[in-house]
Design a protein around this motif. Sequence first.
Motif, PDB file in Angstrom:
ATOM      1  N   ALA A  12       2.260  -1.085  15.287  1.00 31.12           N
ATOM      2  CA  ALA A  12       2.633   0.243  14.767  1.00 31.12           C
ATOM      3  C   ALA A  12       3.311   0.104  13.397  1.00 31.12           C
ATOM      4  N   GLY A  13       4.171  -0.908  13.269  1.00 33.95           N
ATOM      5  CA  GLY A  13       4.864  -1.112  11.976  1.00 33.95           C
ATOM      6  C   GLY A  13       3.863  -1.430  10.866  1.00 33.95           C
ATOM      7  N   GLU A  14       2.903  -2.275  11.163  1.00 35.16           N
ATOM      8  CA  GLU A  14       1.886  -2.623  10.156  1.00 35.16           C
ATOM      9  C   GLU A  14       0.999  -1.412   9.827  1.00 35.16           C
ATOM     10  N   THR A  15       0.756  -0.598  10.854  1.00 33.15           N
ATOM     11  CA  THR A  15      -0.026   0.625  10.631  1.00 33.15           C
ATOM     12  C   THR A  15       0.698   1.519   9.635  1.00 33.15           C
ATOM     13  N   ARG A  16       2.006   1.697   9.875  1.00 35.67           N
ATOM     14  CA  ARG A  16       2.779   2.563   8.970  1.00 35.67           C
ATOM     15  C   ARG A  16       2.745   2.010   7.542  1.00 35.67           C
ATOM     16  N   SER A  17       2.989   0.711   7.389  1.00 35.10           N
ATOM     17  CA  SER A  17       3.061   0.197   6.012  1.00 35.10           C
ATOM     18  C   SER A  17       1.694   0.236   5.332  1.00 35.10           C
ATOM     19  N   THR A  18       0.624   0.004   6.086  1.00 32.42           N
ATOM     20  CA  THR A  18      -0.713   0.061   5.458  1.00 32.42           C
ATOM     21  C   THR A  18      -1.037   1.490   5.018  1.00 32.42           C
ATOM     22  N   ILE A  19      -0.689   2.463   5.869  1.00 29.76           N
ATOM     23  CA  ILE A  19      -0.984   3.858   5.508  1.00 29.76           C
ATOM     24  C   ILE A  19      -0.137   4.292   4.313  1.00 29.76           C
ATOM     25  N   LEU A  20       1.123   3.863   4.284  1.00 23.22           N
ATOM     26  CA  LEU A  20       1.964   4.240   3.139  1.00 23.22           C
ATOM     27  C   LEU A  20       1.403   3.641   1.849  1.00 23.22           C
ATOM     28  N   GLU A  21       0.914   2.416   1.940  1.00 23.56           N
ATOM     29  CA  GLU A  21       0.324   1.771   0.749  1.00 23.56           C
ATOM     30  C   GLU A  21      -0.960   2.507   0.338  1.00 23.56           C
ATOM     31  N   LEU A  22      -1.742   2.863   1.346  1.00 26.18           N
ATOM     32  CA  LEU A  22      -3.004   3.566   1.080  1.00 26.18           C
ATOM     33  C   LEU A  22      -2.734   4.933   0.436  1.00 26.18           C
ATOM     34  N   ARG A  23      -1.709   5.626   0.928  1.00 24.82           N
ATOM     35  CA  ARG A  23      -1.409   6.940   0.329  1.00 24.82           C
ATOM     36  C   ARG A  23      -1.097   6.780  -1.144  1.00 24.82           C
ATOM     37  N   ASN A  24      -0.345   5.742  -1.503  1.00 26.67           N
ATOM     38  CA  ASN A  24      -0.027   5.524  -2.923  1.00 26.67           C
ATOM     39  C   ASN A  24      -1.280   5.233  -3.724  1.00 26.67           C
ATOM     40  N   LYS A  25      -2.146   4.411  -3.157  1.00 29.98           N
ATOM     41  CA  LYS A  25      -3.348   4.019  -3.894  1.00 29.98           C
ATOM     42  C   LYS A  25      -4.327   5.177  -4.034  1.00 29.98           C
ATOM     43  N   LEU A  26      -4.311   6.089  -3.057  1.00 30.42           N
ATOM     44  CA  LEU A  26      -5.263   7.210  -3.114  1.00 30.42           C
ATOM     45  C   LEU A  26      -4.704   8.406  -3.876  1.00 30.42           C
ATOM     46  N   ALA A  27      -3.390   8.399  -4.132  1.00 27.97           N
ATOM     47  CA  ALA A  27      -2.768   9.548  -4.807  1.00 27.97           C
ATOM     48  C   ALA A  27      -3.440   9.753  -6.160  1.00 27.97           C
ATOM     49  N   GLY A  28      -3.846  10.962  -6.418  1.00 28.38           N
ATOM     50  CA  GLY A  28      -4.452  11.269  -7.720  1.00 28.38           C
ATOM     51  C   GLY A  28      -5.933  10.946  -7.793  1.00 28.38           C
ATOM     52  N   LEU A  29      -6.473  10.358  -6.740  1.00 23.69           N
ATOM     53  CA  LEU A  29      -7.907  10.041  -6.761  1.00 23.69           C
ATOM     54  C   LEU A  29      -8.696  11.298  -6.381  1.00 23.69           C
ATOM     55  N   ALA A  30      -9.575  11.702  -7.273  1.00 27.54           N
ATOM     56  CA  ALA A  30     -10.355  12.914  -6.971  1.00 27.54           C
ATOM     57  C   ALA A  30     -11.574  12.512  -6.152  1.00 27.54           C
ATOM     58  N   THR A  31     -11.536  12.778  -4.871  1.00 26.73           N
ATOM     59  CA  THR A  31     -12.711  12.497  -4.045  1.00 26.73           C
ATOM     60  C   THR A  31     -12.937  13.696  -3.141  1.00 26.73           C
ATOM     61  N   ARG A  32     -14.215  14.003  -2.898  1.00 25.00           N
ATOM     62  CA  ARG A  32     -14.435  15.105  -1.966  1.00 25.00           C
ATOM     63  C   ARG A  32     -14.734  14.547  -0.569  1.00 25.00           C
ATOM     64  N   ALA A  33     -14.555  13.223  -0.433  1.00 21.91           N
ATOM     65  CA  ALA A  33     -14.793  12.610   0.875  1.00 21.91           C
ATOM     66  C   ALA A  33     -13.597  12.833   1.801  1.00 21.91           C
ATOM     67  N   GLU A  34     -13.897  12.867   3.099  1.00 17.53           N
ATOM     68  CA  GLU A  34     -12.812  12.825   4.075  1.00 17.53           C
ATOM     69  C   GLU A  34     -12.546  11.348   4.335  1.00 17.53           C
ATOM     70  N   VAL A  35     -11.300  10.943   4.247  1.00 18.17           N
ATOM     71  CA  VAL A  35     -10.941   9.535   4.445  1.00 18.17           C
ATOM     72  C   VAL A  35     -10.175   9.438   5.769  1.00 18.17           C
ATOM     73  N   VAL A  36     -10.703   8.616   6.664  1.00 15.29           N
ATOM     74  CA  VAL A  36     -10.142   8.568   8.023  1.00 15.29           C
ATOM     75  C   VAL A  36      -9.874   7.116   8.422  1.00 15.29           C
ATOM     76  N   VAL A  37      -8.724   6.859   9.048  1.00 14.48           N
ATOM     77  CA  VAL A  37      -8.476   5.526   9.604  1.00 14.48           C
ATOM     78  C   VAL A  37      -8.415   5.609  11.127  1.00 14.48           C
ATOM     79  N   PHE A  38      -8.854   4.528  11.772  1.00 11.81           N
ATOM     80  CA  PHE A  38      -8.909   4.463  13.239  1.00 11.81           C
ATOM     81  C   PHE A  38      -8.071   3.268  13.717  1.00 11.81           C
TER      82      PHE A  38
END
Length: 254
Positions: free
Chosen positions: A18-44
């Motif tokens: 769970a801890g690694e999940t949180r840190s990966t998602i937080l990192e991903l949010r930073n990397k995706l911020a400002g990215l213009a995509t019309r795709a739905e991005v989903v993690v499982f």
Amino acid sequence: MANRKKIIAGNWKLNKTAGETRSTILELRNKLAGLATRAEVVVFPPFVSLETAVDAARETVLKVGAQNVFWEKSGAYTGEVSVTMLETLGLEFVLLGHSERRVLFGETDATVARRLEAVLDGKLTPIVCVGEVLEERESNRTGEVLERQVGGALRNVAPDHIGRIVVAYEPVWAIGTGKTASPAIANDAHTLIRSSIAAMFGRSAADETSILYGGSVKPENTASLMSESEVDGVLVGGASLDAASFAEVVRAAG
Ligand code: PEP
């Protein structure tokens, strides 16, 4: 790609606490911020990290899905989780019939069909995985296998529910092997899958169904796969575990 939903999905399989999940998602949010995509991005992520994942993904473009679900609502089914349990966590997607479930855990087209029925009784978006093994491809049976898997999984789907289903073409020989299907092979298989859907539900329903490709997708091969007319997104295993490489896949998908 017609007017179909574009989806970039990351299947984390049996990876990340769970801890690694949180840190990966937080990192991903930073990397995706400002990215213009019309795709739905989903993690499982794995089941036990889903609540953490939903919390970490709140107020971002990221969505969260589960890797499987059982068809019963409650009862004596040790180890299983229900559709309602997933929905109340705030999930939007669920994978069904992944080849690892089929090969390692005895899933069949019939059990995938039962899971799909239960999901369609609720609100989650199912991503139904299909794909041939190497021996089936080498003996020219890919079309027959895809038709059987699509027909078997979708056999109880009501016509007004087909619009909620996403299909993922995942050739088993390409999963986790580094051997990606060429864009042409992926496109041909997606065309076969779309024809099977058309035979069951009509051409316009088939033309509106998003079909994702999965099997050793990486940042370097995403753009060429996505440039094919029948490829509406990607389902990524290994390359989705690292936030930087998954963000690169999202960027390359356009
Ligand atoms: C998957 O498991 O759905 C998958 C496509 O894995 P990988 O990208 O690692 O081949």
